[in-house]
Enzyme design. Sequence first.
Site, PDB file in Angstrom:
ATOM      1  CE1 TYR A   1      -4.235  -1.636   0.269  1.00 28.08           C
ATOM      2  CE2 TYR A   1      -2.948  -3.206   1.556  1.00 28.08           C
ATOM      3  CZ  TYR A   1      -4.100  -2.881   0.863  1.00 28.08           C
ATOM      4  OH  TYR A   1      -5.104  -3.807   0.742  1.00 28.08           O
TER       5      TYR A   1
ATOM      6  CG  LEU B   1       5.236   2.688  -4.325  1.00 24.47           C
ATOM      7  CD1 LEU B   1       4.815   3.535  -5.511  1.00 24.47           C
ATOM      8  CD2 LEU B   1       5.981   1.440  -4.792  1.00 24.47           C
TER       9      LEU B   1
ATOM     10  CB  SER C   1       5.595   7.713  -3.323  1.00 25.63           C
ATOM     11  OG  SER C   1       4.279   8.222  -3.201  1.00 25.63           O
TER      12      SER C   1
ATOM     13  CG  ASP D   1      -4.048   9.690  -1.275  1.00 19.44           C
ATOM     14  OD1 ASP D   1      -3.827   9.349  -2.447  1.00 19.44           O
ATOM     15  OD2 ASP D   1      -3.356   9.302  -0.304  1.00 19.44           O
TER      16      ASP D   1
ATOM     17  CD  GLU E   1      -3.170   3.411  -2.748  1.00 23.84           C
ATOM     18  OE1 GLU E   1      -3.074   4.565  -3.225  1.00 23.84           O
ATOM     19  OE2 GLU E   1      -2.318   2.905  -1.995  1.00 23.84           O
TER      20      GLU E   1
ATOM     21  CG  HIS F   1      -3.094   7.495  -5.601  1.00 23.42           C
ATOM     22  ND1 HIS F   1      -2.074   7.800  -4.734  1.00 23.42           N
ATOM     23  CD2 HIS F   1      -2.608   7.748  -6.842  1.00 23.42           C
ATOM     24  CE1 HIS F   1      -1.018   8.222  -5.421  1.00 23.42           C
ATOM     25  NE2 HIS F   1      -1.326   8.201  -6.715  1.00 23.42           N
TER      26      HIS F   1
END
Length: 285
Positions: free
Chosen positions: A145, A147, A152, A161, A204, A207
Site C-alpha cells: 500500500y 512505496l 511514490s 488522495d 486505491e 488515489h
Amino acid sequence: MKRGLFLLLAIGLLSGCGLFQQDREVSINLQGAGDAANVSQGSTTTIRVGKEQIYKGSLILVNKTYPIHKGSIESDIVNLRERRELLDGFGLLNNQIRLPTDLVQRFSDMVAGASKDGVDHFLISSGYRDRAEQNALYEEKGSDYALPAGHSEHNLGLSLDIGSSLGPMNEAPEGKWLKKNAPDYGFILRYPKDKTEITGIQYEPWHFRYVGLPHSRIMQEKDYTLEEYLDFLREHESISVNIGGELYEVIYKQVKGETTIQLPAGSDYEVSGNNVDGVIVTVRV
C-alpha cells in the site's frame, strides 16, 4: 507544471464548462512512425529536447522501478491551510496538505463539474509528501500500500488522495463520480482494482494522478494504467485522437542526447518525459 505553448489550462477550463460531458466520443487512429503529426502535409517547425526532459512533465512514470529524478518535482507547492483562497468546493482532512497551485486549480474545476451533478462532499486527505514523510508511511503501511521515498507519486506533486465526508471512496457518490468523470479533467484513477500486477499497488479508490488531456481520456477508453499507456505510445510512436471534436496528435520519441522533432508550423504543443527513455509531444491540431 511543464508548459510548452500548449494551453492545457484553457482546455481544462473548457472541460469544466461541460465540453467533454456533452460529447464523450473518443476516436484513436494509429499512425506509422513517419506519419507523426502529418508533418509531410505542410510546413513544419523543429523543436529540440535534451535528455533532462525525460524526467520532467505530467506523464513521467514513477513506481517501484522508476524513481523521481532531480528536477522532477513540481514547482509552486504550497500548504493549502495557508492559501485558503484556493479552497473552492472542498475541504481538507488536516492542516498539512501541500500541492502545486496549478493542480489545486484543476482539482477545483473538477469539483465544480461534480457539483453540477449534485456531488459535493469532496475533501483532500493527502497531497505532496517529502521523503521523510514517505518513508514513515512506507514503514507503517508496507509495500502493498505504499512505496519507498523517491518512488511514490506523492513525492512528485502530481497526485492527491481524494476523500468524501459521506463515507469510503469505493462507496461514496464522490468516488463513483470520479471513476467515471475524472478523465474529462485530466485525472486518472492511478491504482485500479484489476491492475495490481501491473502497478504493484493494491486498489486505491482514493488515489488520483494528473496526466492531462487527451491522455486521461485515451487511458479511460482503452482501460490502461499509466504503465500500459506509455508502453502503447512507445509501440506505436504516433497516434491521432479525436475527443469530442478536439483533435490531437501524440508522438513518442526516444531521447539519447539532444534530439530534434518536427511538428506542424505554428502548432500548440506540450512536451513531457516518460521518466524512462524518451518524451511524449502532445500537439493540438
